[in-house]
Scaffold this active site. Structure first.
Site, PDB file in Angstrom:
ATOM      1  N   TYR A  11     103.198   8.845   4.243  1.00 55.02           N
ATOM      2  CA  TYR A  11     102.720   8.312   2.895  1.00 55.02           C
ATOM      3  C   TYR A  11     101.835   8.950   2.183  1.00 55.02           C
ATOM      4  CZ  TYR A  11     106.684   4.951   3.512  1.00 55.02           C
ATOM      5  OH  TYR A  11     107.673   4.183   3.839  1.00 55.02           O
ATOM      6  N   GLU A  26     108.430  -0.886   8.569  1.00 51.90           N
ATOM      7  CA  GLU A  26     109.111   0.286   9.545  1.00 51.90           C
ATOM      8  C   GLU A  26     108.408  -0.059  10.924  1.00 51.90           C
ATOM      9  OE1 GLU A  26     109.292   2.755   5.486  1.00 51.90           O
ATOM     10  OE2 GLU A  26     108.051   3.401   6.873  1.00 51.90           O
ATOM     11  N   TYR A  51     124.058   0.978  10.837  1.00 54.15           N
ATOM     12  CA  TYR A  51     124.308   2.607  10.622  1.00 54.15           C
ATOM     13  C   TYR A  51     123.386   3.372  11.632  1.00 54.15           C
ATOM     14  CZ  TYR A  51     120.669   2.376   7.429  1.00 54.15           C
ATOM     15  OH  TYR A  51     119.467   2.285   6.648  1.00 54.15           O
ATOM     16  N   ARG A  75     122.179  12.712   8.458  1.00 50.88           N
ATOM     17  CA  ARG A  75     123.115  11.995   7.601  1.00 50.88           C
ATOM     18  C   ARG A  75     123.198  10.528   8.161  1.00 50.88           C
ATOM     19  NH1 ARG A  75     121.981  15.871   4.922  1.00 50.88           N
ATOM     20  NH2 ARG A  75     123.389  17.112   3.873  1.00 50.88           N
ATOM     21  N   TYR A 126     125.581   7.258   9.101  1.00 49.96           N
ATOM     22  CA  TYR A 126     126.943   6.954   9.348  1.00 49.96           C
ATOM     23  C   TYR A 126     126.955   5.427  10.004  1.00 49.96           C
ATOM     24  CZ  TYR A 126     127.892  11.953   8.623  1.00 49.96           C
ATOM     25  OH  TYR A 126     128.064  13.304   8.213  1.00 49.96           O
ATOM     26  N   GLY A 141     137.800   3.336   0.177  1.00 55.22           N
ATOM     27  CA  GLY A 141     137.718   4.533   0.828  1.00 55.22           C
ATOM     28  C   GLY A 141     136.821   4.550   2.479  1.00 55.22           C
ATOM     29  N   GLY A 162     134.212   3.239   2.825  1.00 54.73           N
ATOM     30  CA  GLY A 162     133.303   2.114   3.020  1.00 54.73           C
ATOM     31  C   GLY A 162     133.917   1.061   3.792  1.00 54.73           C
ATOM     32  N   THR A 183     134.177   1.389   6.891  1.00 53.21           N
ATOM     33  CA  THR A 183     133.586   1.526   8.352  1.00 53.21           C
ATOM     34  C   THR A 183     132.580   0.246   8.772  1.00 53.21           C
ATOM     35  OG1 THR A 183     132.088   3.114   7.628  1.00 53.21           O
ATOM     36  CG2 THR A 183     133.871   4.129   8.768  1.00 53.21           C
TER      37      THR A 183
END
Length: 398
Positions: A98, A140, A191, A206, A208, A276, A278, A280
């Site tokens: 940061y 976090e 995810y 990425r 998922y 689509g 989405g 999952t």
């Protein structure tokens, strides 16, 4: 939270900063990546950067946070902060980063706004930044502690146990920890990040969704191949790499699971709406409901281009049939089969029981349209939850 002096200054300068925030964030990223090229190579999504999506999301988040502080100086926009923090945790972001962002963001602010950035203005916006940054870092660090990992150390090696071609453009990768240890627990709807080395040596990341319920001994991600021209940009670097090169027995670098869109344990009716790929996170939720013997009504809704494009369609139906009181309805733009809807998802003929908790995932226009229909049917806004794949432009524009 925000001091009275800074509140007045931010309120007075917010229109000017807001009007220039797009230019500021664009210059910020140029400065950041010039000084730290490893960040665009191994952390930031190059596709989103090229499309300008990350810039829009950052600009919207800063403006939304500042606007909230001015309107509610003693409150924190925790919904926005939690969503960003989960994404950051899945990438292994640490508190030290940061300070790096601060350096280049404020250099961009000074360069774009020039003499308008007086010492008072700089101090006020510095306070806004560190309120946001420290809040995110604290969330976090709590997320890391909950997963029992050192801050930023979220990556593990996983073996591809099986690969299943679901449709022409969607493949499911079943994953197991490479060291044979138990798979870390996750909540239905969460995810993981997957880091893939590309041909140029970059290690792009990425996210998922996990498409299986938490009780499964293996994890599964279903990856849709991104075709650039159809999506208005370049081909997806990571999705195409996974489809073309990753086979059973290969290893992938995968993060511990995160994500704030999770199925709440409840005896209430549930509605799962997706479009689509989405589907999952919705399937993870649906499987969990089936495994846990959920007795209240469950309404499963999905929209897609065609039945052939509907990934995990068989699972959608099979899991619905396992529930005591559930129904599934699908809509297709083309080649709809008997019993399926044609065109866009339409709730006009769908019964939505009182007390329903709704979960949405799909393109932003789809989720906006479904949300409007649910609100019209009396579902409270607080009971409608959503997940966005990619930068959250909906939240940033809220």
């Amino acid at each position: 939270m925000l001091s009275e002096t800074s509140t007045a200054t931010v309120r007075a300068t917010l229109p000017a900063v807001g009007a220039a925030i797009g230019e500021i964030t664009e210059l910020f990223y140029q400065k950041l990546f010039a000084a730290h090229p490893e960040l665009i190579r191994d952390l930031f999504n190059r596709g989103n950067q090229n499309a300008g999506l990350q810039k829009q999301a950052l600009a919207g988040s800063i403006a939304a946070f500042a606007t909230h502080l001015v309107a509610h100086p003693d409150q924190r926009p925790d919904v926005m902060l939690n969503r960003i923090a989960h994404k950051h945790a899945s990438l292994g972001v640490t508190r030290e980063q940061y300070a790096v962002v601060h350096e280049h963001l404020f250099a961009a602010i000074v360069e774009i706004l020039g003499e308008a950035v007086t010492p008072e203005v700089a101090a006020a916006w510095d306070e806004v930044y560190w309120l946001m940054a420290n809040a995110l870092a604290a969330i976090e660090e709590r997320l890391y502690a909950e997963r029992q990992v050192v801050a930023g150390d979220v990556w593990r090696e996983w073996t591809v146990a099986a690969r299943v071609e679901e449709t022409a453009d969607c493949t499911t990768f079943h994953l197991a920890p490479a060291d044979g240890s138990p798979a870390p627990a996750h909540l239905p709807g969460q995810y993981v990040s997957v880091q893939v080395e590309l041909a140029d040596g970059a290690r792009q990341i990425r996210q998922y969704s996990l498409s299986r319920a938490p009780g499964s001994p293996v994890r599964a991600i279903t990856v849709k191949r991104v075709h650039g021209p159809a999506a208005g940009g370049p081909d997806g670097e990571v999705s195409n790499r996974l489809h073309a090169h990753v086979r059973t027995g290969d290893t992938l670098r995968v993060s511990v699971p995160y994500g704030d869109l999770v199925l709440r344990d409840s005896t209430a009716p549930v509605l799962l709406a997706s479009a689509g790929i989405g589907c999952t996170p919705m399937l993870s939720m649906l499987e969990h409901l089936a495994d846990s013997g959920h007795a209240a009504p469950v309404t499963v809704l999905h929209a897609d281009r065609s039945p052939a494009d509907h990934a995990l369609r068989g699972d959608h139906r099979a899991l619905t049939h396992k529930l005591a009181d559930a129904s599934a309805r699908f809509w297709y733009e083309e080649a709809a089969e008997p019993g399926d809807g044609e065109g866009r998802l339409d709730l006009a003929a769908v019964a939505v029981p009182a007390g329903t908790k709704a979960y949405l995932c799909g393109p932003l226009p789809f989720m906006r349209a479904v949300r409007e229909q649910l609100l019209a049917k009396g579902v409270p806004a607080a009971d409608i939850h959503y997940e966005v794949f990619g930068p959250d432009l909906w939240l940033a524009s809220a």
